[in-house]
Design a protein around this motif. Structure first.
Motif, PDB file in Angstrom:
ATOM      1  N   VAL A 150     -27.746 -32.336 -16.389  1.00 60.10           N
ATOM      2  CA  VAL A 150     -26.612 -32.429 -15.472  1.00 60.10           C
ATOM      3  C   VAL A 150     -25.416 -33.055 -16.182  1.00 60.10           C
ATOM      4  CG1 VAL A 150     -25.783 -33.403 -13.305  1.00 60.10           C
ATOM      5  CG2 VAL A 150     -28.145 -32.590 -13.481  1.00 60.10           C
ATOM      6  N   ASP A 151     -25.654 -34.130 -16.896  1.00 61.69           N
ATOM      7  CA  ASP A 151     -24.595 -34.833 -17.623  1.00 61.69           C
ATOM      8  C   ASP A 151     -24.800 -34.673 -19.129  1.00 61.69           C
ATOM      9  OD1 ASP A 151     -23.416 -35.880 -15.254  1.00 61.69           O
ATOM     10  OD2 ASP A 151     -24.979 -37.419 -15.202  1.00 61.69           O
ATOM     11  N   ALA A 152     -23.708 -34.661 -19.848  1.00 63.17           N
ATOM     12  CA  ALA A 152     -23.788 -34.548 -21.303  1.00 63.17           C
ATOM     13  C   ALA A 152     -24.379 -35.813 -21.902  1.00 63.17           C
ATOM     14  CB  ALA A 152     -22.409 -34.273 -21.885  1.00 63.17           C
ATOM     15  N   LEU A 153     -25.099 -35.645 -22.986  1.00 62.34           N
ATOM     16  CA  LEU A 153     -25.613 -36.769 -23.758  1.00 62.34           C
ATOM     17  C   LEU A 153     -24.583 -37.094 -24.829  1.00 62.34           C
ATOM     18  CD1 LEU A 153     -27.990 -38.678 -24.491  1.00 62.34           C
ATOM     19  CD2 LEU A 153     -28.845 -36.858 -25.983  1.00 62.34           C
ATOM     20  N   THR A 154     -24.033 -38.300 -24.798  1.00 60.30           N
ATOM     21  CA  THR A 154     -22.944 -38.658 -25.698  1.00 60.30           C
ATOM     22  C   THR A 154     -23.306 -39.878 -26.538  1.00 60.30           C
ATOM     23  OG1 THR A 154     -21.881 -40.044 -24.020  1.00 60.30           O
ATOM     24  CG2 THR A 154     -21.224 -37.723 -24.118  1.00 60.30           C
ATOM     25  N   GLY A 155     -22.613 -40.037 -27.632  1.00 58.60           N
ATOM     26  CA  GLY A 155     -22.823 -41.185 -28.509  1.00 58.60           C
ATOM     27  C   GLY A 155     -22.002 -41.058 -29.765  1.00 58.60           C
ATOM     28  N   SER A 156     -22.304 -41.894 -30.753  1.00 63.00           N
ATOM     29  CA  SER A 156     -21.589 -41.900 -32.021  1.00 63.00           C
ATOM     30  C   SER A 156     -22.580 -41.886 -33.172  1.00 63.00           C
ATOM     31  CB  SER A 156     -20.697 -43.141 -32.141  1.00 63.00           C
ATOM     32  OG  SER A 156     -19.701 -43.148 -31.141  1.00 63.00           O
ATOM     33  N   GLY A 157     -22.160 -41.289 -34.283  1.00 64.00           N
ATOM     34  CA  GLY A 157     -22.966 -41.318 -35.489  1.00 64.00           C
ATOM     35  C   GLY A 157     -22.932 -42.692 -36.126  1.00 64.00           C
ATOM     36  N   ASP A 158     -23.787 -42.893 -37.129  1.00 60.38           N
ATOM     37  CA  ASP A 158     -23.835 -44.194 -37.781  1.00 60.38           C
ATOM     38  C   ASP A 158     -22.857 -44.235 -38.959  1.00 60.38           C
ATOM     39  OD1 ASP A 158     -24.973 -42.886 -39.951  1.00 60.38           O
ATOM     40  OD2 ASP A 158     -27.007 -43.557 -39.509  1.00 60.38           O
ATOM     41  N   PRO A 159     -22.731 -45.382 -39.637  1.00 62.48           N
ATOM     42  CA  PRO A 159     -21.776 -45.491 -40.755  1.00 62.48           C
ATOM     43  C   PRO A 159     -22.075 -44.562 -41.918  1.00 62.48           C
ATOM     44  CG  PRO A 159     -22.415 -47.670 -39.961  1.00 62.48           C
ATOM     45  CD  PRO A 159     -23.312 -46.696 -39.282  1.00 62.48           C
ATOM     46  N   LYS A 160     -23.290 -44.017 -42.006  1.00 63.45           N
ATOM     47  CA  LYS A 160     -23.652 -43.116 -43.092  1.00 63.45           C
ATOM     48  C   LYS A 160     -23.561 -41.648 -42.695  1.00 63.45           C
ATOM     49  CE  LYS A 160     -26.693 -46.458 -45.368  1.00 63.45           C
ATOM     50  NZ  LYS A 160     -28.061 -46.701 -45.901  1.00 63.45           N
ATOM     51  N   GLY A 161     -22.909 -41.366 -41.564  1.00 65.77           N
ATOM     52  CA  GLY A 161     -22.692 -39.985 -41.154  1.00 65.77           C
ATOM     53  C   GLY A 161     -23.890 -39.323 -40.505  1.00 65.77           C
ATOM     54  N   SER A 162     -24.903 -40.101 -40.152  1.00 69.60           N
ATOM     55  CA  SER A 162     -26.098 -39.541 -39.522  1.00 69.60           C
ATOM     56  C   SER A 162     -25.970 -39.599 -38.006  1.00 69.60           C
ATOM     57  CB  SER A 162     -27.341 -40.308 -39.967  1.00 69.60           C
ATOM     58  OG  SER A 162     -28.501 -39.796 -39.329  1.00 69.60           O
ATOM     59  N   PRO A 203     -29.331 -28.268 -39.658  1.00 63.02           N
ATOM     60  CA  PRO A 203     -28.560 -28.133 -40.910  1.00 63.02           C
ATOM     61  C   PRO A 203     -27.363 -29.078 -40.903  1.00 63.02           C
ATOM     62  CG  PRO A 203     -29.031 -25.987 -39.938  1.00 63.02           C
ATOM     63  CD  PRO A 203     -29.411 -26.995 -38.911  1.00 63.02           C
ATOM     64  N   ASN A 204     -26.965 -29.502 -42.081  1.00 62.99           N
ATOM     65  CA  ASN A 204     -25.783 -30.362 -42.185  1.00 62.99           C
ATOM     66  C   ASN A 204     -24.576 -29.687 -41.547  1.00 62.99           C
ATOM     67  OD1 ASN A 204     -27.309 -32.184 -43.627  1.00 62.99           O
ATOM     68  ND2 ASN A 204     -26.505 -31.573 -45.628  1.00 62.99           N
ATOM     69  N   ILE A 205     -23.774 -30.488 -40.873  1.00 60.77           N
ATOM     70  CA  ILE A 205     -22.523 -29.988 -40.313  1.00 60.77           C
ATOM     71  C   ILE A 205     -21.386 -30.400 -41.247  1.00 60.77           C
ATOM     72  CG2 ILE A 205     -20.882 -30.163 -38.406  1.00 60.77           C
ATOM     73  CD1 ILE A 205     -23.189 -30.525 -36.515  1.00 60.77           C
ATOM     74  N   VAL A 206     -20.668 -29.427 -41.746  1.00 61.41           N
ATOM     75  CA  VAL A 206     -19.547 -29.689 -42.657  1.00 61.41           C
ATOM     76  C   VAL A 206     -18.278 -29.858 -41.822  1.00 61.41           C
ATOM     77  CG1 VAL A 206     -18.183 -28.822 -44.576  1.00 61.41           C
ATOM     78  CG2 VAL A 206     -20.655 -28.381 -44.499  1.00 61.41           C
ATOM     79  N   MET A 207     -17.693 -31.030 -41.893  1.00 60.33           N
ATOM     80  CA  MET A 207     -16.479 -31.336 -41.144  1.00 60.33           C
ATOM     81  C   MET A 207     -15.252 -30.980 -41.986  1.00 60.33           C
ATOM     82  SD  MET A 207     -17.660 -32.705 -38.284  1.00 60.33           S
ATOM     83  CE  MET A 207     -16.291 -33.620 -37.588  1.00 60.33           C
ATOM     84  N   VAL A 255     -29.062 -34.839 -37.431  1.00 59.64           N
ATOM     85  CA  VAL A 255     -28.141 -33.995 -38.189  1.00 59.64           C
ATOM     86  C   VAL A 255     -27.233 -34.885 -39.021  1.00 59.64           C
ATOM     87  CG1 VAL A 255     -26.431 -33.908 -36.321  1.00 59.64           C
ATOM     88  CG2 VAL A 255     -26.472 -32.094 -38.025  1.00 59.64           C
ATOM     89  N   GLN A 256     -26.830 -34.388 -40.182  1.00 62.50           N
ATOM     90  CA  GLN A 256     -25.956 -35.141 -41.084  1.00 62.50           C
ATOM     91  C   GLN A 256     -24.569 -34.495 -41.096  1.00 62.50           C
ATOM     92  OE1 GLN A 256     -26.901 -37.929 -42.739  1.00 62.50           O
ATOM     93  NE2 GLN A 256     -24.852 -38.245 -43.583  1.00 62.50           N
ATOM     94  N   LEU A 257     -23.523 -35.336 -41.026  1.00 70.29           N
ATOM     95  CA  LEU A 257     -22.134 -34.868 -41.052  1.00 70.29           C
ATOM     96  C   LEU A 257     -21.564 -35.085 -42.448  1.00 70.29           C
ATOM     97  CD1 LEU A 257     -20.878 -36.360 -37.657  1.00 70.29           C
ATOM     98  CD2 LEU A 257     -22.029 -34.172 -38.088  1.00 70.29           C
TER      99      LEU A 257
END
Length: 238
Positions: free
Chosen positions: A49-61, A98-102, A25-27
């Motif tokens: 059981v546990d949430a899957l967590t992480g961070s997007g990349d520098p290009k918002g992906s 779909p793109n997520i609009v922040m 997904v693109q932010l």
């Protein structure tokens, strides 16, 4: 014989690994359309059981994998933006959501003074949103001015807002150390709507739909003399 073969087939199917999906997904920033980099995300649901967590990349992906078929909730957080959520289903080996609009948080800031120029420390600043061309009945936020008469109302959504300022309830001054000290007689004044007046005007609303911040708002309070009432109170006899 057929029952045994059917049992072996079912067993073989159960032993096969469940296909796992990769989701992307693109932010996008809702104001300028630019990518929103390094947002934090969490994926829940799908029997995890546990949430899957992480961070997007520098290009918002944002990309995450190893999801079994099922229904999930994606939550995205980024400092300076409102939290966004997206429900999605996994039905194939890969999926592009779909793109997520922040939506970036807006703020309004400025200074409140009395008409003689004195800073109005402790004044109440309230934000009234405009809905359907009229002031809404519910407030969108508020704060009090500091010892220098300054205020910042953060965390606003894009829209138009009317500022309502109530005079400070207490009188005070700045001491030798630069601190605001309460004391003296309060100055009396009527509430004022920006830029001035006793009633709200939608035409004078502050528009933060196309900008992140509206600074340097100046509001002047007009001091009104108090009314002295004289007389005698008689206690009714009953």
């Amino acid at each position: 014989m057929r029952i045994a073969q059917l049992s072996l087939l079912v067993f073989a199917l159960l032993q096969q690994p469940v296909p796992r999906a990769e989701v992307r997904v693109q932010l996008i920033d809702g104001l300028d359309g630019q990518p929103v980099p390094r947002a934090r995300y969490a994926v829940t649901g799908g029997g995890m059981v546990d949430a899957l967590t992480g961070s997007g990349d520098p290009k918002g992906s944002v990309a995450f994998s190893d999801l079994a078929p099922g229904r999930y909730l994606l939550t995205v957080d980024k400092a300076g933006y409102f939290q966004e959520r997206l429900d999605f289903n996994v039905t194939s080996a890969s999926a592009d959501l779909p793109n997520i609009v922040m939506t970036a948080k807006r703020e309004i800031s400025g200074v409140v003074r009395w008409q003689d120029g004195e800073l109005a420390a402790g004044a109440s600043v309230r934000v009234v949103p405009v809905r359907g061309g009229k002031p809404a009945p519910a407030l969108a936020g508020g704060t009090n001015t500091n010892e220098r008469g300054e205020f910042i109302v953060p965390g606003l959504r894009p829209g138009r807002y009317i500022l309502l300022v109530n005079p400070p309830a207490q009188r005070g001054s700045i001491d030798a150390s630069g601190r605001f000290v309460i004391g003296g007689v309060p100055r009396i004044g009527l509430p004022a709507y920006y830029p001035g007046g006793s009633v709200p005007h939608v035409s004078a609303s502050i528009d933060v739909r196309g900008t992140i911040s509206v600074p340097n708002i100046g509001i002047v309070l007009e001091e009104k003399p108090g009314t002295v009432v004289e007389g005698t109170i008689h206690r009714a006899r009953g």
